[in-house]
Design a protein around this motif. Structure first.
Motif, PDB file in Angstrom:
ATOM      1  N   ALA A 159       5.922 -39.246 -50.221  1.00 10.30           N
ATOM      2  CA  ALA A 159       7.256 -39.419 -49.636  1.00 10.30           C
ATOM      3  C   ALA A 159       7.493 -38.399 -48.532  1.00 10.30           C
ATOM      4  O   ALA A 159       7.997 -38.742 -47.445  1.00 10.30           O
ATOM      5  N   ASP A 160       7.142 -37.152 -48.784  1.00  7.78           N
ATOM      6  CA  ASP A 160       7.301 -36.112 -47.769  1.00  7.78           C
ATOM      7  C   ASP A 160       6.452 -36.426 -46.541  1.00  7.78           C
ATOM      8  O   ASP A 160       6.914 -36.287 -45.397  1.00  7.78           O
ATOM      9  N   TYR A 161       5.224 -36.845 -46.789  1.00  6.24           N
ATOM     10  CA  TYR A 161       4.308 -37.109 -45.680  1.00  6.24           C
ATOM     11  C   TYR A 161       4.813 -38.259 -44.801  1.00  6.24           C
ATOM     12  O   TYR A 161       4.857 -38.140 -43.570  1.00  6.24           O
ATOM     13  N   HIS A 162       5.184 -39.366 -45.407  1.00  6.92           N
ATOM     14  CA  HIS A 162       5.575 -40.545 -44.637  1.00  6.92           C
ATOM     15  C   HIS A 162       6.977 -40.428 -44.029  1.00  6.92           C
ATOM     16  O   HIS A 162       7.349 -41.263 -43.193  1.00  6.92           O
ATOM     17  N   SER A 163       7.721 -39.420 -44.406  1.00  2.00           N
ATOM     18  CA  SER A 163       9.062 -39.246 -43.844  1.00  2.00           C
ATOM     19  C   SER A 163       9.040 -39.055 -42.335  1.00  2.00           C
ATOM     20  O   SER A 163      10.011 -39.387 -41.649  1.00  2.00           O
ATOM     21  N   ALA A 164       7.935 -38.530 -41.794  1.00  2.00           N
ATOM     22  CA  ALA A 164       7.857 -38.333 -40.348  1.00  2.00           C
ATOM     23  C   ALA A 164       8.024 -39.657 -39.614  1.00  2.00           C
ATOM     24  O   ALA A 164       8.776 -39.756 -38.631  1.00  2.00           O
ATOM     25  N   GLN A 165       7.320 -40.691 -40.078  1.00  2.00           N
ATOM     26  CA  GLN A 165       7.462 -42.011 -39.459  1.00  2.00           C
ATOM     27  C   GLN A 165       8.746 -42.701 -39.883  1.00  2.00           C
ATOM     28  O   GLN A 165       9.463 -43.273 -39.062  1.00  2.00           O
ATOM     29  N   VAL A 166       9.027 -42.660 -41.182  1.00  2.00           N
ATOM     30  CA  VAL A 166      10.169 -43.406 -41.718  1.00  2.00           C
ATOM     31  C   VAL A 166      11.477 -42.935 -41.102  1.00  2.00           C
ATOM     32  O   VAL A 166      12.338 -43.746 -40.736  1.00  2.00           O
ATOM     33  N   SER A 167      11.647 -41.633 -40.970  1.00  2.00           N
ATOM     34  CA  SER A 167      12.888 -41.113 -40.405  1.00  2.00           C
ATOM     35  C   SER A 167      13.051 -41.551 -38.956  1.00  2.00           C
ATOM     36  O   SER A 167      14.168 -41.826 -38.496  1.00  2.00           O
ATOM     37  N   THR A 168      11.950 -41.636 -38.225  1.00  2.00           N
ATOM     38  CA  THR A 168      12.009 -42.085 -36.838  1.00  2.00           C
ATOM     39  C   THR A 168      12.423 -43.550 -36.760  1.00  2.00           C
ATOM     40  O   THR A 168      13.244 -43.936 -35.913  1.00  2.00           O
ATOM     41  N   PHE A 169      11.888 -44.370 -37.637  1.00  2.00           N
ATOM     42  CA  PHE A 169      12.287 -45.783 -37.639  1.00  2.00           C
ATOM     43  C   PHE A 169      13.756 -45.939 -38.016  1.00  2.00           C
ATOM     44  O   PHE A 169      14.458 -46.790 -37.471  1.00  2.00           O
ATOM     45  N   ALA A 170      14.225 -45.130 -38.945  1.00  2.00           N
ATOM     46  CA  ALA A 170      15.643 -45.182 -39.301  1.00  2.00           C
ATOM     47  C   ALA A 170      16.508 -44.800 -38.103  1.00  2.00           C
ATOM     48  O   ALA A 170      17.539 -45.427 -37.828  1.00  2.00           O
ATOM     49  N   GLU A 171      16.086 -43.785 -37.375  1.00  2.00           N
ATOM     50  CA  GLU A 171      16.814 -43.335 -36.191  1.00  2.00           C
ATOM     51  C   GLU A 171      16.800 -44.400 -35.095  1.00  2.00           C
ATOM     52  O   GLU A 171      17.776 -44.571 -34.358  1.00  2.00           O
ATOM     53  N   SER A 172      15.711 -45.144 -34.997  1.00  2.00           N
ATOM     54  CA  SER A 172      15.532 -46.101 -33.910  1.00  2.00           C
ATOM     55  C   SER A 172      16.389 -47.348 -34.052  1.00  2.00           C
ATOM     56  O   SER A 172      16.569 -48.095 -33.089  1.00  2.00           O
ATOM     57  N   GLY A 173      16.872 -47.618 -35.257  1.00  2.00           N
ATOM     58  CA  GLY A 173      17.610 -48.844 -35.499  1.00  2.00           C
ATOM     59  C   GLY A 173      16.744 -49.999 -35.931  1.00  2.00           C
ATOM     60  O   GLY A 173      17.192 -51.151 -35.942  1.00  2.00           O
ATOM     61  N   ALA A 174      15.494 -49.731 -36.291  1.00  2.00           N
ATOM     62  CA  ALA A 174      14.626 -50.784 -36.803  1.00  2.00           C
ATOM     63  C   ALA A 174      15.259 -51.417 -38.034  1.00  2.00           C
ATOM     64  O   ALA A 174      15.987 -50.767 -38.783  1.00  2.00           O
ATOM     65  N   SER A 175      14.972 -52.689 -38.230  1.00  2.00           N
ATOM     66  CA  SER A 175      15.560 -53.424 -39.346  1.00  2.00           C
ATOM     67  C   SER A 175      15.062 -52.909 -40.680  1.00  2.00           C
ATOM     68  O   SER A 175      15.812 -52.828 -41.647  1.00  2.00           O
ATOM     69  N   GLN A 176      13.762 -52.583 -40.754  1.00  2.00           N
ATOM     70  CA  GLN A 176      13.198 -52.073 -41.994  1.00  2.00           C
ATOM     71  C   GLN A 176      11.868 -51.405 -41.683  1.00  2.00           C
ATOM     72  O   GLN A 176      11.341 -51.485 -40.572  1.00  2.00           O
ATOM     73  N   VAL A 177      11.331 -50.753 -42.675  1.00  2.00           N
ATOM     74  CA  VAL A 177       9.976 -50.212 -42.642  1.00  2.00           C
ATOM     75  C   VAL A 177       9.090 -51.153 -43.447  1.00  2.00           C
ATOM     76  O   VAL A 177       9.482 -51.613 -44.522  1.00  2.00           O
ATOM     77  N   THR A 178       7.897 -51.431 -42.933  1.00  2.00           N
ATOM     78  CA  THR A 178       6.911 -52.198 -43.681  1.00  2.00           C
ATOM     79  C   THR A 178       5.629 -51.386 -43.763  1.00  2.00           C
ATOM     80  O   THR A 178       5.031 -51.057 -42.729  1.00  2.00           O
ATOM     81  N   ALA A 179       5.226 -51.046 -44.971  1.00  2.00           N
ATOM     82  CA  ALA A 179       4.001 -50.272 -45.183  1.00  2.00           C
ATOM     83  C   ALA A 179       2.888 -51.219 -45.595  1.00  2.00           C
ATOM     84  O   ALA A 179       2.988 -51.909 -46.610  1.00  2.00           O
ATOM     85  N   LEU A 180       1.817 -51.258 -44.808  1.00  2.00           N
ATOM     86  CA  LEU A 180       0.731 -52.209 -45.020  1.00  2.00           C
ATOM     87  C   LEU A 180      -0.543 -51.530 -45.512  1.00  2.00           C
ATOM     88  O   LEU A 180      -0.803 -50.370 -45.190  1.00  2.00           O
ATOM     89  N   THR A 181      -1.322 -52.278 -46.264  1.00  2.00           N
ATOM     90  CA  THR A 181      -2.670 -51.899 -46.694  1.00  2.00           C
ATOM     91  C   THR A 181      -2.655 -50.655 -47.570  1.00  2.00           C
ATOM     92  O   THR A 181      -3.484 -49.765 -47.421  1.00  2.00           O
ATOM     93  N   LEU A 182      -1.741 -50.601 -48.501  1.00  2.00           N
ATOM     94  CA  LEU A 182      -1.674 -49.473 -49.418  1.00  2.00           C
ATOM     95  C   LEU A 182      -2.651 -49.689 -50.569  1.00  2.00           C
ATOM     96  O   LEU A 182      -2.827 -50.803 -51.060  1.00  2.00           O
ATOM     97  N   THR A 183      -3.274 -48.598 -50.991  1.00  2.00           N
ATOM     98  CA  THR A 183      -4.356 -48.687 -51.964  1.00  2.00           C
ATOM     99  C   THR A 183      -4.001 -48.120 -53.327  1.00  2.00           C
ATOM    100  O   THR A 183      -4.780 -48.265 -54.267  1.00  2.00           O
ATOM    101  N   THR A 184      -2.836 -47.474 -53.429  1.00  2.00           N
ATOM    102  CA  THR A 184      -2.430 -46.874 -54.704  1.00  2.00           C
ATOM    103  C   THR A 184      -0.940 -47.076 -54.941  1.00  2.00           C
ATOM    104  O   THR A 184      -0.161 -47.193 -53.987  1.00  2.00           O
ATOM    105  N   VAL A 185      -0.565 -47.079 -56.204  1.00  2.00           N
ATOM    106  CA  VAL A 185       0.848 -47.173 -56.570  1.00  2.00           C
ATOM    107  C   VAL A 185       1.597 -45.943 -56.071  1.00  2.00           C
ATOM    108  O   VAL A 185       2.724 -46.040 -55.579  1.00  2.00           O
ATOM    109  N   ALA A 186       0.993 -44.770 -56.204  1.00  2.00           N
ATOM    110  CA  ALA A 186       1.672 -43.528 -55.824  1.00  2.00           C
ATOM    111  C   ALA A 186       2.112 -43.554 -54.366  1.00  2.00           C
ATOM    112  O   ALA A 186       3.228 -43.135 -54.030  1.00  2.00           O
ATOM    113  N   GLU A 187       1.256 -44.065 -53.475  1.00  2.00           N
ATOM    114  CA  GLU A 187       1.644 -44.090 -52.068  1.00  2.00           C
ATOM    115  C   GLU A 187       2.761 -45.100 -51.828  1.00  2.00           C
ATOM    116  O   GLU A 187       3.677 -44.847 -51.037  1.00  2.00           O
ATOM    117  N   ALA A 188       2.689 -46.252 -52.507  1.00  2.00           N
ATOM    118  CA  ALA A 188       3.757 -47.242 -52.367  1.00  2.00           C
ATOM    119  C   ALA A 188       5.088 -46.673 -52.826  1.00  2.00           C
ATOM    120  O   ALA A 188       6.123 -46.832 -52.159  1.00  2.00           O
TER     121      ALA A 188
END
Length: 325
Positions: A159-188
């Motif tokens: 969560a801490d790691y992906h916040s760099a991208q996620v926070s930027t998308f939230a700031e940008s006004g994107a409709s949502q975040v879509t995380a693709l090709t995840l290999t573990t439950v923990a990362e999802a």
């Protein structure tokens, strides 16, 4: 400029009667490499944002899927070319921490402008049903390779790691975040927690091997159950696998099928290891792909998003929607 424009797309009825509403794109990176001769360092497409020719190529790429959406009478998800635009991969490509924010913001601006232009030109209006609308979604990729689980990391660390991208998308006004090709439950779980912390909608997508299990060996049904228990996303997809491989996850346990809202399938029946080693693109057999996809889709009652992944291009996605490419 709004990154979210939706005008009540009509429900399609072209995938086994399930009625998906949203077209998304295919295998951006493999299309660029094998069909356009573009060299992508570390499989990263976002550097195309830095040149006029690159932006024109991206615009042309996404416009092809707008035509599929128009013909299908569906909405269009414009998903940013930022699968590799997280901190570790940006550094690997030669960028700085500041580039993470910059390229993710620029990708949303580019696709929002494209969506508005296509809408103004009537390119997103299906016959007889009014405007289909579009959504810009910020694409997040795995911290690691995408086919390999990588080192063990907790959900909170992800969560801490992906916040760099996620926070930027939230700031940008994107409709949502879509995380693709995840290999573990923990990362999802980590991606969902990051999205919740920044107040943006989130969809996550697992990938599976030829046996229908995640690359770390977790059965897909178990992964979906654990994710929903710990941090349920707004949407759940499976991507970067042939529909025949995904279908194997239903053998003996189809409890996860009602959770699935999207499919982005590979054209090829090859394993991830075989695809990694391949020097030529395996574009698969489109009629066979469609038939396998239809059989799988018929067992997914809440399927809403249909697109492609590695080896697919606009021809494959058009065929999955039953329209001319």
């Amino acid at each position: 400029m709004s990154a979210h424009m939706e005008s009540g797309p009509s429900r399609g009825a072209v995938i086994a009667g399930t009625g998906p509403r949203w077209v998304t794109d295919g295998g951006l990176e493999t299309d660029l490499i094998f069909h356009h001769g573009v060299e992508l360092s570390h499989f990263a497409a976002y550097p195309l944002l830095d040149s006029g020719d690159g932006r024109a190529l991206l615009t042309d790429y996404y416009s092809g899927y707008a035509e599929v959406a128009r013909r299908a009478g569906a909405g269009l998800l414009l998903e940013t070319p930022t699968w590799r635009a997280n901190p570790d991969w940006v550094a690997a490509v030669g960028g700085s921490p500041d580039d993470v924010r910059r390229v993710n913001l620029e990708s949303v601006v580019l696709l929002a402008a494209l969506g508005e232009s296509l809408t103004a030109a009537g390119a997103l209006t299906p016959d007889g049903d009014g405007p289909s609308g579009f959504r810009v979604c910020g694409t997040v990729g795995p911290r690691g390779d995408g086919y390999v689980p990588g080192q063990e990391t907790t959900a909170d660390e992800f969560a801490d790691y992906h916040s760099a991208q996620v926070s930027t998308f939230a700031e940008s006004g994107a409709s949502q975040v879509t995380a693709l090709t995840l290999t573990t439950v923990a990362e999802a779980v980590g991606v969902v927690r990051a999205a919740r912390a920044h107040g943006i909608g989130v969809a996550v997508s697992f990938t599976v091997e030829t046996d229908g299990r995640l690359p770390d060996g977790t059965p897909l049904a178990q992964a979906v159950a654990e994710l929903n228990e710990q941090a349920a996303p707004d949407g759940l997809l499976v991507n970067c696998a042939h529909p025949g491989h995904i279908a194997r996850a239903l053998e003996g346990d189809d409890s996860w099928t009602s959770s699935v809202t999207g499919l982005r399938v590979n054209a090829s029946r090859q394993s991830h290891a075989e695809l990694d080693a391949a020097e030529e693109l395996d574009e698969g057999d489109i009629p066979d792909l469609v038939a396998e996809h239809e059989r799988l889709a018929a067992r997914l009652p809440n399927l809403d998003v249909v697109g492609g992944c590695c080896g697919t291009d606009v021809r494959h996605v058009a065929a999955l929607w039953g329209v001319d490419g």
